[in-house]
Design a protein around this motif. Sequence first.
Motif, PDB file in Angstrom:
ATOM      1  N   THR A  63     -15.670  38.506  36.550  1.00  8.53           N
ATOM      2  CA  THR A  63     -14.300  38.949  36.278  1.00  8.53           C
ATOM      3  C   THR A  63     -13.699  39.738  37.439  1.00  8.53           C
ATOM      4  O   THR A  63     -12.493  39.845  37.557  1.00  8.53           O
ATOM      5  CB  THR A  63     -14.249  39.802  35.001  1.00  8.53           C
ATOM      6  N   GLN A  64     -14.539  40.317  38.284  1.00 15.33           N
ATOM      7  CA  GLN A  64     -14.082  40.980  39.511  1.00 15.33           C
ATOM      8  C   GLN A  64     -15.174  40.827  40.559  1.00 15.33           C
ATOM      9  O   GLN A  64     -16.334  41.151  40.314  1.00 15.33           O
ATOM     10  CB  GLN A  64     -13.767  42.464  39.262  1.00 15.33           C
ATOM     11  N   GLY A  68     -12.625  43.602  45.062  1.00 16.89           N
ATOM     12  CA  GLY A  68     -11.717  43.479  43.929  1.00 16.89           C
ATOM     13  C   GLY A  68     -10.661  44.571  43.941  1.00 16.89           C
ATOM     14  O   GLY A  68     -10.944  45.734  44.246  1.00 16.89           O
ATOM     15  N   THR A  70      -9.072  46.080  41.581  1.00 18.93           N
ATOM     16  CA  THR A  70      -9.116  47.143  40.570  1.00 18.93           C
ATOM     17  C   THR A  70      -9.982  48.322  41.000  1.00 18.93           C
ATOM     18  O   THR A  70      -9.536  49.469  41.003  1.00 18.93           O
ATOM     19  CB  THR A  70      -9.619  46.590  39.230  1.00 18.93           C
ATOM     20  N   HIS A  72     -13.253  47.664  43.235  1.00 23.44           N
ATOM     21  CA  HIS A  72     -14.310  47.324  44.190  1.00 23.44           C
ATOM     22  C   HIS A  72     -13.803  47.523  45.618  1.00 23.44           C
ATOM     23  O   HIS A  72     -13.428  46.569  46.306  1.00 23.44           O
ATOM     24  CB  HIS A  72     -14.798  45.891  43.952  1.00 23.44           C
ATOM     25  N   ASP A  81     -18.425  42.334  38.810  1.00 25.17           N
ATOM     26  CA  ASP A  81     -18.289  42.556  37.373  1.00 25.17           C
ATOM     27  C   ASP A  81     -18.505  41.248  36.631  1.00 25.17           C
ATOM     28  O   ASP A  81     -17.922  40.212  36.999  1.00 25.17           O
ATOM     29  CB  ASP A  81     -16.899  43.095  37.030  1.00 25.17           C
ATOM     30  N   PRO A 198     -14.813  35.139  42.298  1.00 27.64           N
ATOM     31  CA  PRO A 198     -14.034  35.576  41.130  1.00 27.64           C
ATOM     32  C   PRO A 198     -13.668  34.410  40.227  1.00 27.64           C
ATOM     33  O   PRO A 198     -13.292  33.334  40.687  1.00 27.64           O
ATOM     34  CB  PRO A 198     -12.772  36.193  41.762  1.00 27.64           C
TER      35      PRO A 198
END
Length: 330
Positions: A63-64, A68, A70, A72, A81, A198
């Motif tokens: 998901t990540q 990333g 968000t 990372h 993730d 991803p």
Amino acid sequence: MAKRGRIVVLLVLLAIVAGCATFRSPSPVCLAGAQLDKSGICRNQVTPQHKIPFREGYSAEVTQGFHGYTSHKEDLAFAVDFACEEGTPVVASRDGVVWSTRGDSNVGCSDPECVEEANYVVLDHGDGTYTSYYHLQHFGALVQPGEQVCAGQLVGLCGNTGFSSGSHLHFAQSNLAGVTLPVRFEEARRAGYAFPLPRATYASRNALSLTCDDTDYSTLPRDAFAHQGIFLEKRLPTVLELGQGLAGQRIEGEYRGRFPNITIHRRAVGSDQWEETCVPVDERGRFDALLPWAPGEFGAGYYFFMITGSDAECGSPGWAWSYRVRVDRP
């Protein structure tokens, strides 16, 4: 005239190229998980291949991925993730020994204020690399420090603790300084590219290994403090098993900087107080210290650890990060 014009154009182009060169950075800025070598090249630590950290047959969606948006970033740039429902079994991606765990948190939220509330398991693979399994559910860390675990062995249960907006597993491979390294998965390699992408889904091939050799804890290499001009005589342990009869830890080496001393810095994780031991350097740059770990001052637990040069008053230049060591007492 035409020939002279061509020469002028050539000289102008050379000047432009030379001018552009002056604006180039003298050395590249390395991303998380990489070190700058003496040739000026950013190199990542070469690490063994892992398996997806879920039981064999589980379809794990990323998901990540690396870098990333968000969360990372920087030291966590190469974390991954995976989507998983609450209580999904999480297994070791490779043989290792348990370095640290937490399982008592029942707090999780999508605000960074919850970042310290995650339950986790961290495995040491004995080669200077660790794997971390984060956001485990309440009482979802199922192993204890010092336990040997084999690839595919159950280590925890997926959850939603810490800085998390939903149940998932935050997985990362890191070096001795806690900086993430790009992890390669066997399942991803079989899909055509060894690094997790991803929104890709991988079917785990992580079958439980019935037996595995005991893993020794990683050690700090002789050049662990080379960025401070310090070169150790021998590697240092990251786990100190301190009995009543042990007077201290011997640390020897050579300092190639300009200061007259070296200082060994220690601080318990969770504390804001550094304990500093100042050691003189001889005319050849050599130092030799018997570092005490007195029970009254250094109980069992985890400590930040760094060695720097220091001035005549034992004042040291600042630094951005420290290694971690663990003290075990009977």
